[in-house]
Design an enzyme around this catalytic site. Structure first.
Site, PDB file in Angstrom:
ATOM      1  CG  HIS A  63      -0.527   0.014   2.529  1.00  0.00           C
ATOM      2  ND1 HIS A  63      -0.305   1.180   3.219  1.00  0.00           N
ATOM      3  CD2 HIS A  63      -0.236  -0.986   3.398  1.00  0.00           C
ATOM      4  CE1 HIS A  63       0.098   0.891   4.453  1.00  0.00           C
ATOM      5  NE2 HIS A  63       0.170  -0.411   4.586  1.00  0.00           N
ATOM      6  CG  ASP A 164       2.382   0.518   7.892  1.00  0.00           C
ATOM      7  OD1 ASP A 164       2.074   0.020   6.800  1.00  0.00           O
ATOM      8  OD2 ASP A 164       1.587   0.594   8.855  1.00  0.00           O
ATOM      9  CD  GLU A 194      -3.147  -1.578   5.234  1.00  0.00           C
ATOM     10  OE1 GLU A 194      -3.158  -2.630   5.893  1.00  0.00           O
ATOM     11  OE2 GLU A 194      -2.831  -0.491   5.747  1.00  0.00           O
ATOM     12  CD  GLU A 195      -1.843   2.149   7.560  1.00  0.00           C
ATOM     13  OE1 GLU A 195      -2.530   1.689   8.480  1.00  0.00           O
ATOM     14  OE2 GLU A 195      -0.634   1.856   7.394  1.00  0.00           O
ATOM     15  CG  ASP A 217       1.480  -3.871   5.283  1.00  0.00           C
ATOM     16  OD1 ASP A 217       2.261  -3.025   5.766  1.00  0.00           O
ATOM     17  OD2 ASP A 217       0.265  -3.652   5.126  1.00  0.00           O
ATOM     18  CG  HIS A 303       0.255   2.487  12.596  1.00  0.00           C
ATOM     19  ND1 HIS A 303      -1.110   2.358  12.527  1.00  0.00           N
ATOM     20  CD2 HIS A 303       0.730   1.940  11.455  1.00  0.00           C
ATOM     21  CE1 HIS A 303      -1.442   1.762  11.386  1.00  0.00           C
ATOM     22  NE2 HIS A 303      -0.333   1.493  10.723  1.00  0.00           N
TER      23      HIS A 303
END
Ligand code: CO
Ligand code: ZN
Length: 332
Positions: A63, A164, A194-195, A217, A303
Site C-alpha cells: 500500500h 509502513d 489500506e490504513e 507489508d 504507526h
C-alpha cells in the site's frame, strides 16, 4: 535502493490522497512494466509477464498510503483541531510535527494535561501552524496532513515515518525491475487506502481477479523491552504470515513460501500477529475466494513517526519474492 526508500518514505500520501506518491512510483516503474493502469480508486496496477501453460495470474500488493490526520475545526486563534485517518496512536502525537499537503508545517500541542501518565485523546490536541488568528490560518476544514520525520540510518537499521508501507513499495518496485523471466502474469499493485480498512486492495483484487495473492507489508516484533509476546524479531529475516486478526493465510501458500525460502537458503520467520491486518485479507475475500498470504517486513514502533526496519530483512524479502515468482507454482 536506500535512496529510493528515502524518497518514498518522505513523500506524503495519507489515505485517499496518494497522488504525489503514485507519481513517484509511476516514474520508477514505467520502463519496466508490460502494462500500467490506474483504477477508479487510485490503485496503480502494473502487469509484468503473460500467462504461460504453467503460469498463474498473481496479485502482489503493497500500500502507498500512510496514516495521517485531517482538520476538523479552526478556532478563533488559528489553532486546528483534527482527527485521525487510519491508526494514529495519541501517545506518539504530542510534540510531533505534521505537514499538510500544501507544504504547511505544524506542531501538535495538547490542552493542559492532568496526569503525566495519562495520554489525552486526539480531541484534546491541536495543530499549531504559527497562525495568530482564524483569518491568518490558511488551513481549511478537510485539509489533510502526515507526520513528518526524516529517515535516519543506524548501521543496518533504517528509521523513518511511513516505513509502513513504503518499505514494501520499494521492494515491489525493485522486484518489478529485477524480475527477468517468469511463467506468470504478475500484477504489481500499489494500493490506496489500506490504513482505513484495505479499501484500495478490495477494488484492485476484484479487477485483477488473481489465482494467488500476496500482500507485502510490515509486521510488529516481539524483541523490545517488555513488549508484546511475538516470535518475530528485527534482522532475523522476512516473516511469512500464518495469521493476523484479519486473515488466516492459506496453508498451501504458507507452505509454498516456506519451502521456497528453505530451497533458496533465505532466512525467514513465521508470523502470528494478534492484532492487525493487511491487503491480503481483501485479496483472499474477493469474488469466490483466492489463496492468499503475506510477506511481512519486521518493523518496530509501527504507526509511530519512527518506524524501524532492518535492511538485511528488506534484502532477504526482495530475494524471497523473486524466488517465489520465477518458477511454476503448485499449491499442494
Ligand atoms: Co499500517
Ligand atoms: Zn501497512
Amino acid at each position: 535502493m536506500k535512496s529510493l526508500i528515502n524518497k518514498l518514505t518522505q513523500t506524503p500520501g495519507p489515505p485517499g490522497y496518494e497522488g504525489q506518491i503514485r507519481q513517484i512510483v509511476l516514474a520508477e516503474i514505467k520502463d519496466y512494466a508490460d502494462e500500467i493502469r490506474v483504477d477508479n480508486l487510485g490503485n496503480l496496477i502494473a502487469r509484468k509477464g503473460s500467462k504461460s501453460d504453467k503460469g498463474k495470474r498473481i496479485m502482489l500488493a503493497a500500500h502507498m498510503d500512510e496514516i495521517g490526520v485531517i482538520a476538523t475545526h479552526i478556532d478563533e486563534d488559528g489553532f486546528i483541531r483534527f482527527t485521525n485517518i487510519g491508526g494514529v496512536f495519541p501517545r506518539y502525537a504530542p510534540g510531533g510535527r505534521v505537514r499538510f499537503l500544501d507544504g504547511t508545517p505544524g506542531v501538535i500541542g495538547t490542552e493542559k494535561i492532568e496526569s503525566s501518565y495519562k495520554v489525552p485523546p486526539l480531541s484534546k490536541m491541536y495543530i499549531d501552524v504559527g497562525a495568530s488568528s482564524q483569518k491568518d490560518c490558511h488551513i481549511n476544514v478537510g485539509d489533510v496532513a502526515v507526520f513528518e520525520r526524516p529517515l535516519t540510518e543506524m548501521g543496518d537499521r533504517m528509521v523513518s515515518k511511513a516505513m509502513d508501507d513504503r518499505i514494501s513499495v520499494a521492494i515491489l518496485i525493485e522486484a518489478l525491475k529485477k524480475l527477468k523471466q517468469t511463467p506468470h502474469e504478475i500484477y504489481f499493485v500499489f494500493s490506496v487506502q489500506e490504513e482505513v480498512g484495505v479499501r484500495g486492495a478490495t477494488t484492485a483484487a476484484f479487477g485483477v481477479d488473481p489465482e494467488i495473492g500476496l500482500a507485502i507489508d510490515v509486521t510488529r516484533t516481539g524483541d523490545t523491552p517488555k513488549g508484546i509476546t511475538m516470535e518475530v524479531s528485527l534482522g532475523s529475516g522476512p516473516a511469512i504470515k500464518v495469521k493476523d486478526s484479519g486473515m488466516i493465510s492459506d496453508p498451501r501458500v504458507v507452505d509454498w513460501m516456506v519451502k521456497t525460502a528453505q530451497k533458496a537458503k533465505i532466512p525467514y520467520q513465521l508470523e502470528v500477529l494478534e492484532r492487525g491486518g493487511t491487503d491480503a485479507r481483501a485479496i483472499q475475500l474477493t469474488r469466490s475466494g483466492v489463496p492468499a498470504g503475506c510477506l511481512s517486513i519486521p518493523c518496530r514502533y509501527v504507526h509511530s513517526p519512527s518506524e524501524m526496519v532492518d535492511f538485511t530483512d528488506v534484502e532477504n524479502a526482495l530475494n524471497l519474492l523473486l524466488a517465489l515468482l520465477k518458477d511454476p507454482i503448485v499449491l499442494l
